[in-house]
Motif scaffolding. Structure first.
Motif, PDB file in Angstrom:
ATOM      1  N   TYR A  50       0.839  -1.203   0.000  1.00 30.72           N
ATOM      2  CA  TYR A  50       0.000   0.000   0.000  1.00 30.72           C
ATOM      3  C   TYR A  50       0.873   1.253   0.000  1.00 30.72           C
ATOM      4  CZ  TYR A  50      -3.108   3.707   1.437  1.00 30.72           C
ATOM      5  OH  TYR A  50      -3.792   4.891   1.491  1.00 30.72           O
ATOM      6  N   LEU A  51       1.954   1.225   0.813  1.00 26.36           N
ATOM      7  CA  LEU A  51       2.851   2.386   0.894  1.00 26.36           C
ATOM      8  C   LEU A  51       3.585   2.628  -0.419  1.00 26.36           C
ATOM      9  CD1 LEU A  51       4.469   1.891   4.424  1.00 26.36           C
ATOM     10  CD2 LEU A  51       2.633   3.444   3.778  1.00 26.36           C
ATOM     11  N   ILE A  52       3.648   1.604  -1.285  1.00 30.24           N
ATOM     12  CA  ILE A  52       4.319   1.765  -2.578  1.00 30.24           C
ATOM     13  C   ILE A  52       3.314   2.157  -3.661  1.00 30.24           C
ATOM     14  CG2 ILE A  52       5.529   0.511  -4.414  1.00 30.24           C
ATOM     15  CD1 ILE A  52       6.829  -1.179  -2.177  1.00 30.24           C
ATOM     16  N   ILE A  53       2.169   1.467  -3.703  1.00 25.98           N
ATOM     17  CA  ILE A  53       1.241   1.648  -4.828  1.00 25.98           C
ATOM     18  C   ILE A  53       0.455   2.953  -4.710  1.00 25.98           C
ATOM     19  CG2 ILE A  53      -0.723   0.663  -6.078  1.00 25.98           C
ATOM     20  CD1 ILE A  53       0.230  -2.093  -5.216  1.00 25.98           C
ATOM     21  N   TYR A  54      -0.035   3.293  -3.504  1.00 33.23           N
ATOM     22  CA  TYR A  54      -0.851   4.512  -3.409  1.00 33.23           C
ATOM     23  C   TYR A  54      -0.074   5.770  -3.812  1.00 33.23           C
ATOM     24  CZ  TYR A  54      -3.528   8.458  -1.965  1.00 33.23           C
ATOM     25  OH  TYR A  54      -4.170   9.674  -1.986  1.00 33.23           O
ATOM     26  N   PRO A  55       1.191   5.971  -3.352  1.00 31.70           N
ATOM     27  CA  PRO A  55       1.910   7.167  -3.812  1.00 31.70           C
ATOM     28  C   PRO A  55       2.062   7.228  -5.333  1.00 31.70           C
ATOM     29  CG  PRO A  55       3.007   6.258  -1.917  1.00 31.70           C
ATOM     30  CD  PRO A  55       1.953   5.288  -2.312  1.00 31.70           C
ATOM     31  N   VAL A  56       2.228   6.067  -5.989  1.00 36.19           N
ATOM     32  CA  VAL A  56       2.315   6.069  -7.460  1.00 36.19           C
ATOM     33  C   VAL A  56       0.994   6.558  -8.054  1.00 36.19           C
ATOM     34  CG1 VAL A  56       2.560   4.583  -9.484  1.00 36.19           C
ATOM     35  CG2 VAL A  56       4.059   4.249  -7.530  1.00 36.19           C
ATOM     36  N   ILE A  57      -0.120   6.052  -7.497  1.00 37.59           N
ATOM     37  CA  ILE A  57      -1.446   6.500  -7.962  1.00 37.59           C
ATOM     38  C   ILE A  57      -1.581   8.004  -7.761  1.00 37.59           C
ATOM     39  CG2 ILE A  57      -3.928   6.391  -7.436  1.00 37.59           C
ATOM     40  CD1 ILE A  57      -3.575   3.451  -6.761  1.00 37.59           C
ATOM     41  N   ARG A  58      -1.136   8.466  -6.593  1.00 34.62           N
ATOM     42  CA  ARG A  58      -1.311   9.882  -6.252  1.00 34.62           C
ATOM     43  C   ARG A  58      -0.474  10.778  -7.157  1.00 34.62           C
ATOM     44  NH1 ARG A  58      -3.955  12.752  -2.118  1.00 34.62           N
ATOM     45  NH2 ARG A  58      -3.831  14.897  -2.854  1.00 34.62           N
ATOM     46  N   ILE A  59       0.784  10.402  -7.408  1.00 31.06           N
ATOM     47  CA  ILE A  59       1.655  11.204  -8.272  1.00 31.06           C
ATOM     48  C   ILE A  59       1.086  11.240  -9.687  1.00 31.06           C
ATOM     49  CG2 ILE A  59       3.944  11.300  -9.340  1.00 31.06           C
ATOM     50  CD1 ILE A  59       5.067  10.246  -6.666  1.00 31.06           C
TER      51      ILE A  59
ATOM     52  N   CYS B  18       8.207  10.656  -0.683  1.00 30.71           N
ATOM     53  CA  CYS B  18       8.846  10.208   0.571  1.00 30.71           C
ATOM     54  C   CYS B  18       8.264   8.872   1.021  1.00 30.71           C
ATOM     55  CB  CYS B  18       8.645  11.255   1.672  1.00 30.71           C
ATOM     56  SG  CYS B  18       9.437  12.828   1.333  1.00 30.71           S
ATOM     57  N   ILE B  19       6.927   8.747   0.961  1.00 31.97           N
ATOM     58  CA  ILE B  19       6.275   7.510   1.400  1.00 31.97           C
ATOM     59  C   ILE B  19       6.640   6.354   0.468  1.00 31.97           C
ATOM     60  CG2 ILE B  19       4.021   6.381   1.685  1.00 31.97           C
ATOM     61  CD1 ILE B  19       2.942   9.025   2.715  1.00 31.97           C
ATOM     62  N   LEU B  20       6.770   6.632  -0.836  1.00 30.23           N
ATOM     63  CA  LEU B  20       7.132   5.586  -1.805  1.00 30.23           C
ATOM     64  C   LEU B  20       8.508   5.015  -1.483  1.00 30.23           C
ATOM     65  CD1 LEU B  20       6.733   4.058  -4.497  1.00 30.23           C
ATOM     66  CD2 LEU B  20       7.581   6.077  -5.671  1.00 30.23           C
ATOM     67  N   ILE B  21       9.469   5.908  -1.239  1.00 32.81           N
ATOM     68  CA  ILE B  21      10.836   5.461  -0.911  1.00 32.81           C
ATOM     69  C   ILE B  21      10.815   4.640   0.384  1.00 32.81           C
ATOM     70  CG2 ILE B  21      13.141   6.258  -0.260  1.00 32.81           C
ATOM     71  CD1 ILE B  21      12.574   8.740  -2.060  1.00 32.81           C
ATOM     72  N   PHE B  22      10.074   5.133   1.367  1.00 32.87           N
ATOM     73  CA  PHE B  22       9.969   4.448   2.657  1.00 32.87           C
ATOM     74  C   PHE B  22       9.377   3.053   2.472  1.00 32.87           C
ATOM     75  CE2 PHE B  22      10.011   4.244   7.072  1.00 32.87           C
ATOM     76  CZ  PHE B  22       8.776   3.964   7.615  1.00 32.87           C
ATOM     77  N   GLY B  23       8.316   2.943   1.665  1.00 30.85           N
ATOM     78  CA  GLY B  23       7.670   1.654   1.421  1.00 30.85           C
ATOM     79  C   GLY B  23       8.589   0.673   0.715  1.00 30.85           C
ATOM     80  N   VAL B  24       9.343   1.150  -0.270  1.00 27.65           N
ATOM     81  CA  VAL B  24      10.267   0.271  -1.007  1.00 27.65           C
ATOM     82  C   VAL B  24      11.349  -0.264  -0.064  1.00 27.65           C
ATOM     83  CG1 VAL B  24      12.050   0.265  -2.784  1.00 27.65           C
ATOM     84  CG2 VAL B  24       9.856   1.304  -3.265  1.00 27.65           C
ATOM     85  N   VAL B  25      11.881   0.625   0.773  1.00 24.45           N
ATOM     86  CA  VAL B  25      12.938   0.214   1.714  1.00 24.45           C
ATOM     87  C   VAL B  25      12.402  -0.852   2.672  1.00 24.45           C
ATOM     88  CG1 VAL B  25      14.291   1.029   3.679  1.00 24.45           C
ATOM     89  CG2 VAL B  25      14.291   2.328   1.556  1.00 24.45           C
ATOM     90  N   LEU B  26      11.200  -0.628   3.206  1.00 22.56           N
ATOM     91  CA  LEU B  26      10.618  -1.584   4.166  1.00 22.56           C
ATOM     92  C   LEU B  26      10.346  -2.936   3.502  1.00 22.56           C
ATOM     93  CD1 LEU B  26       8.063   0.612   6.162  1.00 22.56           C
ATOM     94  CD2 LEU B  26      10.222  -0.308   6.967  1.00 22.56           C
ATOM     95  N   LEU B  27       9.846  -2.921   2.268  1.00 23.86           N
ATOM     96  CA  LEU B  27       9.537  -4.181   1.576  1.00 23.86           C
ATOM     97  C   LEU B  27      10.812  -4.963   1.293  1.00 23.86           C
ATOM     98  CD1 LEU B  27       7.377  -5.982   0.293  1.00 23.86           C
ATOM     99  CD2 LEU B  27       7.727  -4.752  -1.849  1.00 23.86           C
TER     100      LEU B  27
END
Lengths: 156, 261
Positions: B206-215, B241-250
């Motif tokens: 969710y932290l990765i896909i939603y920011p892509v949708i939003r951008i 910022c959230i996208l980078i954070f989500g990728v790192v966590l995954l």
């Protein structure tokens, strides 16, 4: 994945004490229920998926939170037309009734939960306007004078 | 489009509020349904939801004040500090990302208070967030806010009685686009909830896909009151910022899982 019931940190099955807080692990049980077909999983009881660090029982027959939630639920419904008061009292009523139902489920706390939810829903429906400031304030009764005043302010 | 629904006499309700509440109700029902995958106490989840809602309202309002500081000051300077002005101010002006961050803060604090890992709650809540957001965006479309760029018909739609969108100009229905994408995201996350074993990855996805949708949808937005910094909207910056954070966590989760195997 199992976690320590004292500090909430995740721990491995092989550990005998929590690496974060040092609490001794007395009982080991699994946490996740990975089966989607499990129909015997009762979720209306206190969860037994913790690693227990102490064993004691409480016999709590008090219903203070339930009564408070009932009062707040009524207040939320009565003040649902006043906006933020209805929303805040509804939220607090829901939190208190849920906390009471976790310890000792009873009719008063359940009624408080239902009334708080109703009050919160009515308050939110009536008073969430658009996310931008250039919009009308919607009220239960059409107030043309107030809308015209806002319109003049925006476009002057 | 239809910002107000007239019921009877002078009694009326705002469509945006109705859509938001409907979205919230369905989101909570989905969360309680997903509780069976984690052996959660449902009253614990309801209590968590109450705290999340309080945090989300506070965060959404605070972020709006921060990005529209000049406008807020102007309102109070022109009208004074009266109950009417405060009431008007409290009833409108919320930013989704402020609500997201405020709700996240609230659930972290609640999990610490309950002495449980916050991920145990987030795993249950993750598919519900895009579902609620989808309903909220339908509310935005009905109210006529968060509008899109001028676009030719038949895709461009004129919004009569819109509360914020310019009148008599066909605009791209970016609200419906974002609503559809959020609904699709909710379906994907719910399917993954049933299928995959490492359910914390649903949160990271969710932290990765939603920011892509939003951008992506930000490129079709035309409401400039949201605030800009260095040519990017505040939502684009927070999304990145959230996208980078989500990728790192995954990636961290995948590495840990491979090491354990």
């Amino acid at each position: 994945m199992p976690y320590c019931s004292k500090c909430g940190s995740y721990i491995d099955d092989s550990m005998n004490s929590c690496p974060s807080c040092g609490a001794v692990i007395l009982q080991k049980k699994s946490t996740d229920n990975n089966s989607s077909q499990d129909s015997n999983n009762t979720t209306n009881t206190i969860p037994n998926n913790n690693y227990y660090t102490s064993s004691y029982t409480t016999n709590n027959n008090e219903n203070g939170k339930g009564i408070a939630s009932l009062v707040l639920g009524i207040v939320s419904i009565v003040f649902s037309s006043s906006g933020i008061v209805g929303i805040v009292t509804g939220i607090i009523g829901i939190a208190l009734s849920s906390a009471q139902n976790k310890e000792n489920k009873n009719g008063i706390s359940t009624a408080g939960l239902i009334l708080s939810i109703i009050g919160l829903v009515i308050s939110l429906i009536c008073f969430i306007s658009c996310s931008c400031m250039d919009c009308y304030s919607y009220k239960l009764v059409d107030d043309s004078f107030w809308r015209e005043k806002l319109w003049e302010e925006i476009f002057d | 489009m239809y910002p107000i629904i007239h019921l009877f006499g002078n009694f009326q309700i705002g469509t945006y509020g109705l859509c938001c509440v409907l979205g919230g109700v369905f989101a909570v029902l989905l969360m309680l349904w997903n509780a069976k995958y984690f052996n959660h106490n449902r009253y614990d989840l309801i209590e968590a939801t109450a705290f999340i809602l309080l945090g989300a309202l506070t965060g959404a309002k605070l972020l709006y004040i921060i990005i529209s500081w000049d406008y807020v000051i102007n309102i109070f300077n022109n009208n004074g500090l009266s109950i009417e002005t405060i009431s008007y101010f409290m009833q409108s002006g919320f930013v989704f990302y402020g609500g997201f961050l405020g709700g996240l803060t609230a659930i972290i604090l609640y999990a610490k208070f309950q002495k449980k890992p916050v991920m145990e709650y987030l795993k249950c809540i993750a598919p519900s967030i895009p579902l609620a957001h989808a309903f909220g965006r339908i509310g935005c479309f009905m109210a006529g806010c968060c509008y899109g760029i001028p676009f030719d018909p038949p895709i461009g739609i004129i919004m009569p009685d819109a509360i914020a969108a310019p009148q008599n100009i066909p605009l791209f229905p970016v609200q419906l686009l974002e609503s559809t994408l959020n609904l699709l995201l909710a379906v994907i996350l719910q399917i993954l909830m049933i299928k995959i074993k490492n359910k914390e990855r649903i949160v990271y996805l969710y932290l990765i896909i939603y920011p892509v949708i939003r951008i992506f949808t930000e490129q079709f937005r035309y409401d400039s009151e949201r605030g800009f910094f260095l040519g990017f909207s505040t939502s684009e910056i927070i999304s990145a910022c959230i996208l980078i954070f989500g990728v790192v966590l995954l990636l961290k989760n995948i590495c840990i899982t491979k090491k354990q195997q």
